[in-house]
Design a protein around this motif. Sequence first.
Motif, PDB file in Angstrom:
ATOM      1  N   GLU A   1     -33.743  49.130  71.134  1.00 31.52           N
ATOM      2  CA  GLU A   1     -33.637  49.770  69.824  1.00 31.52           C
ATOM      3  C   GLU A   1     -33.108  48.797  68.770  1.00 31.52           C
ATOM      4  O   GLU A   1     -33.639  48.738  67.654  1.00 31.52           O
ATOM      5  N   LEU A   2     -32.067  48.022  69.111  1.00 35.84           N
ATOM      6  CA  LEU A   2     -31.505  47.088  68.140  1.00 35.84           C
ATOM      7  C   LEU A   2     -32.511  46.000  67.789  1.00 35.84           C
ATOM      8  O   LEU A   2     -32.650  45.622  66.614  1.00 35.84           O
TER       9      LEU A   2
ATOM     10  N   HIS B   1     -28.110  48.688  56.949  1.00 38.72           N
ATOM     11  CA  HIS B   1     -29.318  48.657  57.784  1.00 38.72           C
ATOM     12  C   HIS B   1     -29.056  49.100  59.224  1.00 38.72           C
ATOM     13  O   HIS B   1     -29.990  49.498  59.925  1.00 38.72           O
ATOM     14  N   PHE B   2     -27.792  49.002  59.669  1.00 37.92           N
ATOM     15  CA  PHE B   2     -27.451  49.277  61.066  1.00 37.92           C
ATOM     16  C   PHE B   2     -26.192  50.141  61.128  1.00 37.92           C
ATOM     17  O   PHE B   2     -25.381  50.133  60.205  1.00 37.92           O
ATOM     18  N   ASP B   3     -26.035  50.843  62.232  1.00 39.70           N
ATOM     19  CA  ASP B   3     -24.769  51.512  62.510  1.00 39.70           C
ATOM     20  C   ASP B   3     -23.850  50.496  63.176  1.00 39.70           C
ATOM     21  O   ASP B   3     -24.001  50.186  64.358  1.00 39.70           O
ATOM     22  N   VAL B   4     -22.904  49.954  62.420  1.00 38.26           N
ATOM     23  CA  VAL B   4     -22.061  48.855  62.912  1.00 38.26           C
ATOM     24  C   VAL B   4     -20.775  49.364  63.548  1.00 38.26           C
ATOM     25  O   VAL B   4     -19.903  48.566  63.905  1.00 38.26           O
ATOM     26  N   THR B   5     -20.657  50.670  63.733  1.00 38.15           N
ATOM     27  CA  THR B   5     -19.448  51.249  64.316  1.00 38.15           C
ATOM     28  C   THR B   5     -19.141  50.620  65.675  1.00 38.15           C
ATOM     29  O   THR B   5     -20.000  50.583  66.563  1.00 38.15           O
ATOM     30  N   GLY B   6     -17.938  50.101  65.812  1.00 39.71           N
ATOM     31  CA  GLY B   6     -17.519  49.518  67.088  1.00 39.71           C
ATOM     32  C   GLY B   6     -17.935  48.076  67.299  1.00 39.71           C
ATOM     33  O   GLY B   6     -17.556  47.463  68.297  1.00 39.71           O
ATOM     34  N   TRP B   7     -18.718  47.523  66.390  1.00 40.51           N
ATOM     35  CA  TRP B   7     -19.131  46.130  66.538  1.00 40.51           C
ATOM     36  C   TRP B   7     -17.998  45.204  66.117  1.00 40.51           C
ATOM     37  O   TRP B   7     -17.461  45.317  65.012  1.00 40.51           O
ATOM     38  N   ASN B   8     -17.650  44.290  66.983  1.00 39.22           N
ATOM     39  CA  ASN B   8     -16.605  43.313  66.675  1.00 39.22           C
ATOM     40  C   ASN B   8     -16.780  42.100  67.569  1.00 39.22           C
ATOM     41  O   ASN B   8     -16.166  41.996  68.624  1.00 39.22           O
ATOM     42  N   GLY B   9     -17.665  41.205  67.168  1.00 31.14           N
ATOM     43  CA  GLY B   9     -17.971  40.026  67.979  1.00 31.14           C
ATOM     44  C   GLY B   9     -19.392  40.105  68.495  1.00 31.14           C
ATOM     45  O   GLY B   9     -20.296  40.589  67.800  1.00 31.14           O
ATOM     46  N   PRO B  10     -19.635  39.654  69.738  1.00 34.59           N
ATOM     47  CA  PRO B  10     -20.988  39.734  70.291  1.00 34.59           C
ATOM     48  C   PRO B  10     -21.458  41.174  70.379  1.00 34.59           C
ATOM     49  O   PRO B  10     -20.706  42.069  70.760  1.00 34.59           O
ATOM     50  N   VAL B  11     -22.718  41.415  70.012  1.00 30.97           N
ATOM     51  CA  VAL B  11     -23.302  42.759  70.036  1.00 30.97           C
ATOM     52  C   VAL B  11     -24.305  42.831  71.183  1.00 30.97           C
ATOM     53  O   VAL B  11     -25.159  41.952  71.326  1.00 30.97           O
TER      54      VAL B  11
ATOM     55  N   VAL C   1     -26.624  38.084  69.232  1.00 32.51           N
ATOM     56  CA  VAL C   1     -26.334  38.777  67.987  1.00 32.51           C
ATOM     57  C   VAL C   1     -24.827  38.947  67.845  1.00 32.51           C
ATOM     58  O   VAL C   1     -24.144  39.322  68.809  1.00 32.51           O
ATOM     59  N   PHE C   2     -24.294  38.663  66.631  1.00 29.28           N
ATOM     60  CA  PHE C   2     -22.857  38.742  66.376  1.00 29.28           C
ATOM     61  C   PHE C   2     -22.597  39.518  65.093  1.00 29.28           C
ATOM     62  O   PHE C   2     -23.356  39.417  64.129  1.00 29.28           O
ATOM     63  N   TYR C   3     -21.477  40.259  65.120  1.00 31.50           N
ATOM     64  CA  TYR C   3     -21.024  40.943  63.904  1.00 31.50           C
ATOM     65  C   TYR C   3     -19.506  41.008  63.933  1.00 31.50           C
ATOM     66  O   TYR C   3     -18.909  41.489  64.903  1.00 31.50           O
ATOM     67  N   ASN C   4     -18.873  40.501  62.885  1.00 27.82           N
ATOM     68  CA  ASN C   4     -17.415  40.551  62.763  1.00 27.82           C
ATOM     69  C   ASN C   4     -17.085  40.695  61.287  1.00 27.82           C
ATOM     70  O   ASN C   4     -16.979  39.698  60.571  1.00 27.82           O
ATOM     71  N   GLN C   5     -16.953  41.924  60.830  1.00 34.33           N
ATOM     72  CA  GLN C   5     -16.775  42.168  59.400  1.00 34.33           C
ATOM     73  C   GLN C   5     -15.492  41.541  58.878  1.00 34.33           C
ATOM     74  O   GLN C   5     -15.465  40.995  57.774  1.00 34.33           O
ATOM     75  N   GLU C   6     -14.436  41.588  59.665  1.00 33.35           N
ATOM     76  CA  GLU C   6     -13.169  41.021  59.213  1.00 33.35           C
ATOM     77  C   GLU C   6     -13.242  39.511  59.096  1.00 33.35           C
ATOM     78  O   GLU C   6     -12.685  38.909  58.183  1.00 33.35           O
ATOM     79  N   GLY C   7     -13.961  38.884  60.026  1.00 35.72           N
ATOM     80  CA  GLY C   7     -14.009  37.426  60.043  1.00 35.72           C
ATOM     81  C   GLY C   7     -15.042  36.811  59.110  1.00 35.72           C
ATOM     82  O   GLY C   7     -14.774  35.807  58.447  1.00 35.72           O
ATOM     83  N   ILE C   8     -16.243  37.413  59.041  1.00 32.88           N
ATOM     84  CA  ILE C   8     -17.326  36.794  58.261  1.00 32.88           C
ATOM     85  C   ILE C   8     -17.959  37.730  57.243  1.00 32.88           C
ATOM     86  O   ILE C   8     -18.894  37.344  56.551  1.00 32.88           O
ATOM     87  N   GLY C   9     -17.474  38.961  57.162  1.00 32.64           N
ATOM     88  CA  GLY C   9     -18.045  39.899  56.207  1.00 32.64           C
ATOM     89  C   GLY C   9     -19.122  40.762  56.830  1.00 32.64           C
ATOM     90  O   GLY C   9     -19.348  40.745  58.044  1.00 32.64           O
TER      91      GLY C   9
END
Length: 204
Positions: A70-71, A55-65, A3-11
């Motif tokens: 729970e997730l 849908h999720f608490d994305v606080t602190g997510w930056n790259g691999p999650v 799972v990945f999340y990078n708001q700056e890179g991909i939104g």
Amino acid sequence: MNVFYNQEGIGDVLMVLLKEGERHHQSVERTGDVAIVKSEDGSVNGYNLFQASEHFDVTGWNGPVDLTTELVEQIRTVLKKHGIEEDFSWVDVTPKFVVGYVESAEKHPDADKLSVCQVQIDQGTVQIVCGAPNVATGQKVVVAKPGAVMPTGLIIRPSALRGESSHGMICSASELNLPNAPQEKGILVLDNEYEVGTAFEIGR
């Protein structure tokens, strides 16, 4: 599953990778906030969940999650709301970076600079082929298990090196993106107070 999340890179998109497929042979079907990524044969490679912060608490997510039970359940719930049933019972949510103990380190029979190591981790003893010059029996080390995502984005997978199977990677401090990591080649050797099988926090 990765799972990945990078708001700056991909939104504001949570990327859920179930398996890898050739990108130019993939198709995408969109339903609401979910894009289903499929292989040429119609099997699902993964999902892109848009408006992820709703849908999720994305606080602190930056790259691999890091995966947690729970997730995984939250992802399943979001998919179900969009009419998608996905069985995640196979997903391994154990830590992907753990403290290991090198039970033995023998010279590779077909490569002078490689060692074939038996390493105790949280799921028993695994064989890992290591190219570090300082690996030795009796060390406590950091092991990236299959499925681990390195800070560079590299996904660790089971492999074979010169005919010997390898199920993970013994890591250096620089590979783990730790602060003040030495530049010389060699694995990170941990102090004795680290407990074998416990999770190890890496840099991102």
